[in-house]
Design a protein around this motif. Structure first.
Motif, PDB file in Angstrom:
ATOM      1  N   GLU A 172     116.662  88.449  96.506  1.00  0.00           N
ATOM      2  CA  GLU A 172     115.748  87.736  95.962  1.00  0.00           C
ATOM      3  C   GLU A 172     116.301  86.448  95.268  1.00  0.00           C
ATOM      4  OE1 GLU A 172     112.987  90.494  94.061  1.00  0.00           O
ATOM      5  OE2 GLU A 172     111.649  88.420  93.695  1.00  0.00           O
ATOM      6  N   ARG A 173     117.212  86.446  94.451  1.00  0.00           N
ATOM      7  CA  ARG A 173     117.642  85.552  93.642  1.00  0.00           C
ATOM      8  C   ARG A 173     118.360  84.685  94.559  1.00  0.00           C
ATOM      9  NH1 ARG A 173     119.356  88.898  89.425  1.00  0.00           N
ATOM     10  NH2 ARG A 173     121.224  89.507  90.478  1.00  0.00           N
ATOM     11  N   SER A 174     119.080  85.015  95.633  1.00  0.00           N
ATOM     12  CA  SER A 174     119.623  84.012  96.600  1.00  0.00           C
ATOM     13  C   SER A 174     118.565  83.158  97.363  1.00  0.00           C
ATOM     14  CB  SER A 174     120.487  84.752  97.642  1.00  0.00           C
ATOM     15  OG  SER A 174     121.341  85.583  96.911  1.00  0.00           O
ATOM     16  N   TYR A 175     117.336  84.140  97.672  1.00  0.00           N
ATOM     17  CA  TYR A 175     116.320  83.505  98.473  1.00  0.00           C
ATOM     18  C   TYR A 175     115.693  82.431  97.423  1.00  0.00           C
ATOM     19  CZ  TYR A 175     111.879  83.267 100.876  1.00  0.00           C
ATOM     20  OH  TYR A 175     110.754  82.779 101.507  1.00  0.00           O
ATOM     21  N   ILE A 186     115.389  78.440  98.260  1.00  0.00           N
ATOM     22  CA  ILE A 186     114.298  77.608  98.297  1.00  0.00           C
ATOM     23  C   ILE A 186     114.383  76.495  97.422  1.00  0.00           C
ATOM     24  CG2 ILE A 186     111.822  77.633  97.732  1.00  0.00           C
ATOM     25  CD1 ILE A 186     111.612  80.573  98.711  1.00  0.00           C
ATOM     26  N   LYS A 187     114.849  76.405  96.322  1.00  0.00           N
ATOM     27  CA  LYS A 187     115.052  75.492  95.520  1.00  0.00           C
ATOM     28  C   LYS A 187     115.855  74.418  95.943  1.00  0.00           C
ATOM     29  CE  LYS A 187     116.343  74.723  90.670  1.00  0.00           C
ATOM     30  NZ  LYS A 187     117.263  75.178  89.615  1.00  0.00           N
ATOM     31  N   LEU A 188     116.987  74.885  96.622  1.00  0.00           N
ATOM     32  CA  LEU A 188     117.872  73.833  97.028  1.00  0.00           C
ATOM     33  C   LEU A 188     117.174  73.223  98.488  1.00  0.00           C
ATOM     34  CD1 LEU A 188     121.482  75.967  97.390  1.00  0.00           C
ATOM     35  CD2 LEU A 188     121.065  73.755  96.645  1.00  0.00           C
ATOM     36  N   ASP A 189     116.448  73.999  99.205  1.00  0.00           N
ATOM     37  CA  ASP A 189     115.921  73.497 100.138  1.00  0.00           C
ATOM     38  C   ASP A 189     114.816  72.217  99.806  1.00  0.00           C
ATOM     39  OD1 ASP A 189     115.195  73.339 103.136  1.00  0.00           O
ATOM     40  OD2 ASP A 189     113.376  74.105 102.645  1.00  0.00           O
ATOM     41  N   ASP A 203     116.337  79.677 110.102  1.00  0.00           N
ATOM     42  CA  ASP A 203     115.051  80.542 110.817  1.00  0.00           C
ATOM     43  C   ASP A 203     113.958  80.426 110.059  1.00  0.00           C
ATOM     44  OD1 ASP A 203     114.163  81.627 113.016  1.00  0.00           O
ATOM     45  OD2 ASP A 203     114.584  83.753 112.476  1.00  0.00           O
ATOM     46  N   ASP A 204     113.519  79.444 109.257  1.00  0.00           N
ATOM     47  CA  ASP A 204     112.572  79.392 108.444  1.00  0.00           C
ATOM     48  C   ASP A 204     111.272  79.054 109.078  1.00  0.00           C
ATOM     49  OD1 ASP A 204     111.015  79.219 106.246  1.00  0.00           O
ATOM     50  OD2 ASP A 204     111.578  77.184 105.584  1.00  0.00           O
ATOM     51  N   LYS A 205     110.822  79.952 109.623  1.00  0.00           N
ATOM     52  CA  LYS A 205     109.427  79.627 110.498  1.00  0.00           C
ATOM     53  C   LYS A 205     108.035  79.865 109.654  1.00  0.00           C
ATOM     54  CE  LYS A 205     111.305  79.776 115.050  1.00  0.00           C
ATOM     55  NZ  LYS A 205     111.191  80.320 116.350  1.00  0.00           N
ATOM     56  N   THR A 206     108.421  80.371 108.395  1.00  0.00           N
ATOM     57  CA  THR A 206     107.173  80.798 107.565  1.00  0.00           C
ATOM     58  C   THR A 206     106.493  79.636 107.211  1.00  0.00           C
ATOM     59  OG1 THR A 206     108.772  80.857 105.959  1.00  0.00           O
ATOM     60  CG2 THR A 206     108.095  83.021 106.648  1.00  0.00           C
ATOM     61  N   ASN A 207     107.160  78.656 107.103  1.00  0.00           N
ATOM     62  CA  ASN A 207     106.406  77.404 106.685  1.00  0.00           C
ATOM     63  C   ASN A 207     105.603  76.576 107.884  1.00  0.00           C
ATOM     64  OD1 ASN A 207     106.950  77.695 104.102  1.00  0.00           O
ATOM     65  ND2 ASN A 207     108.786  76.627 104.109  1.00  0.00           N
TER      66      ASN A 207
END
Lengths: 473, 131
Positions: free
Chosen positions: A216-219, A223-226, A300-304
């Motif tokens: 979760e921390r890595s995720y 997100i922050k890095l993205d 593979d970030d298709k959620t957005n």
């Protein structure tokens, strides 16, 4: 329905898991009530009442108790979705449900002769559930409480505080009650079983929880890095494009005579400066765009990504209209051929896509078709359907009669910055990134991309999208 | 004669656009940053504002300036045109449509991507009916 609600309302991974398990335990309880009610009725009619003495009223009472409690829990779940409850409330609900199960189980255990059947071991699933969602101390307390509640009829029977129930009239229960050490041994074994399960699960879940928290921390970091990357990309795009845009603006200003008269030689040089500026601007834009698209595919970030139903014929017609200026210079004729099977006069076929990627695909494919066509050339855009592995695809084929590509080189055209000598000599402005962008966009849209070409005859690029139903005009 | 105010940190962009606009009988005033934007707009009282988005001190300075202008009754009638080297479709962190709830709305009348052809620039300004 549950999944949709969870996605809309609950973002925290622990809360999401808790809600799923709460829903799961409510469902399991419904199954239990249904199956046990059926068995009670069946046993009532087929059981030899002389050999087995079952108190059906108690079993029915346990089922009715569970039925009412479970109806309340079902309602509670709906409330959970609407109110977006936190972990504390959900754990409280789970604890209440576990205690309810213990109480119902106690009644069933008592009815079935306490030690005469292994039904008492049904305490273990709730011990597992408690270990998964409570701290080790809380789950141990819940497990011990469960054992205490479930064996309480046995103890009360032993002290003659409640009537002794025996379903098989065996001397076994009498033996146990006559030897307190056997009863203590029985309770000790049951307690050991439950504590062993608790210990085993605790050691597994603590490791799982650690890994989960790490993930979760890595995720969150990702997100922050993205977000930081998006802003850095925006800034880099601006820093690279701004000086070029200023030069190009001067070129426009001079070319149109705003800085005074200029002779033909200077005008020619100015045009070359303008063309080189365009090339650099396109290259910078394409490199950054491709980098962004590729990181999107890797993650593979298709959620957005929001996929919409897009009326493909309408989209292509509007796209051609908007980009009419591209075809003027070479006097190229574009023909749209619609081979889509007619369904209803008021309905058009749609694809599932997002406009940003669609625009990138058709911008690049159409620009290529125009740039590598001869003057007065023709481009056909064909819309048709294709059936592939249980799904219908809607295909758009862009067909030109331009310079084409040698069959030996056709597989390399999707490589970044690759351009054939023939293409580079025919049209200087290309970056060699257009088809790479098209390829990545088609991956994002889950579309099939195909290219066929013959040198000096023309090129045919097909892209097939997932069908997204019909649109009403 | 209409007055155009260019707010951009790039002197070359200001100079080239000034040449085009002055040749077409516009009066041009310029500003290299978004500091004291309200005072500057109030004192110049332009008919159209051409506003850059990314400034050295803040990548969203133009967006913030547009929001400030829109919040002041005395100047919020002045149409603002965004003039940026960044594409409108980039993830700028704000939206040009009021219905987009995921981003803050940028209250402007249009978007021009740099470099801009003189004809396109003039057409955009004229479409705001100030000439």
């Amino acid at each position: 329905m549950l999944e949709e609600n969870i996605i809309h309302c609950i973002q925290d991974v622990h809360v999401k898991e808790l809600v799923k398990r709460l829903n799961w335990s409510v469902q399991i309880r419904w199954y239990y009530i249904g199956i046990s009610s059926f068995l009670i009725v069946l046993t009532f009619f087929v059981l030899d009442k002389n050999t087995i003495h079952l108190n059906f009223e108690y079993l029915l009472a346990a089922n009715i108790f569970l039925f009412f409690c479970n109806s309340i829990y079902q309602y509670q779940l709906r409330y959970t979705y609407n109110k977006c409850l936190g972990t504390f409330d959900l754990r409280f609900y789970l604890m209440i449900q576990i205690i309810t199960d213990y109480l119902a189980l106690t009644l069933v255990v008592y009815t079935l002769g306490s030690i005469e059947t292994p039904i008492i071991l049904m305490i273990i699933p709730n011990t597992i559930l408690a270990t998964l969602f409570f701290t080790s101390r809380q789950s141990l307390l819940l497990a011990l409480l469960g054992v205490f509640i479930v064996i309480s009829p046995l103890i009360l029977e032993f002290f003659n505080m409640i009537p002794t129930i025996s379903i098989i009239n065996s001397s076994y229960k009498m033996l146990v009650f006559s030897q307190p050490m056997i009863l203590l041994g029985y309770i000790f074994i049951l307690l050991s079983c439950v504590i062993f399960c608790w210990y085993l699960l605790c050691s597994i879940t603590s490791r799982l929880i650690k890994n989960e928290l790490g993930l979760e921390r890595s995720y969150q970091d990702m997100i922050k890095l993205d977000e930081e990357k998006t802003q850095a990309t925006l800034r880099s795009t601006h820093e690279l494009k701004a000086p070029l845009a200023a030069i190009k603006n001067y070129v426009y200003t001079m070319n149109e005579g705003y800085a005074g008269e200029i002779n033909d030689k200077v005008l020619k040089i100015m045009n070359r400066i303008g063309q080189r500026c365009d090339y650099l601007l396109n290259n910078v834009t394409d490199i950054i765009k491709l980098g962004n698209l590729k990181s999107y595919v890797v993650l593979d970030d298709k959620t957005n990504t929001q996929f919409h139903r897009i009326d493909i014929e309408k989209y292509i017609r509007e796209f051609i209209l908007k980009n009419e200026n591209l075809t003027c210079e070479k006097n190229i004729k574009i023909t749209i051929v619609n081979q889509l099977s007619a369904t209803n006069t008021n309905e058009n076929k749609c694809i599932l896509a997002n406009e940003e990627n669609l625009q990138l695909i058709f911008n690049n494919l159409l620009s290529n078709a125009i740039n590598y066509s001869h003057i007065d050339g023709e481009i056909n855009i064909i819309l048709n359907e294709k059936q592939a592995a249980n799904k219908k695809l809607l295909c758009v084929t862009i067909e030109d009669q331009g310079i084409g590509i040698d069959k030996i080189q056709i597989n390399k055209v999707f490589e970044e910055h690759y351009r054939t000598n023939h293409a580079a000599q025919f049209y200087e402005g290309g970056t060699g990134l257009g088809l790479s962008i098209v390829k990545v966009c088609s991956q994002i849209l889950d579309a099939e991309l195909q290219i066929e070409s013959s040198l000096n005859e023309g090129t045919r690029v097909s892209i097939c999208f997932k069908e997204g139903g019909h649109s009403h005009e | 004669m209409s007055k155009i105010m260019i707010i951009d940190d790039d002197r070359d962009i200001i100079d080239s656009i000034t040449m085009i606009l002055e040749a077409n009988d516009y009066t041009v005033v310029s500003k290299l940053d978004t500091e004291n934007i309200i005072d500057a707009v109030e004192s110049e009282n332009p008919d159209v504002i051409l506003l850059d988005i990314v400034f050295p001190e803040d990548a969203q300075a133009g967006f913030k300036a547009a929001r400030k202008i829109a919040s002041v009754d005395t100047i919020n009638h002045i149409p603002v045109l965004v003039l940026s080297a960044v594409n409108q479709l980039s993830n700028l962190g704000f939206s040009f449509t009021e219905n987009d709830i995921s981003h803050d709305f940028m209250p402007v009348k249009g978007f021009i991507e740099k470099p801009v052809k003189p004809d396109e620039l003039l057409a955009k300004i004229e479409s705001l009916s100030v000439h």
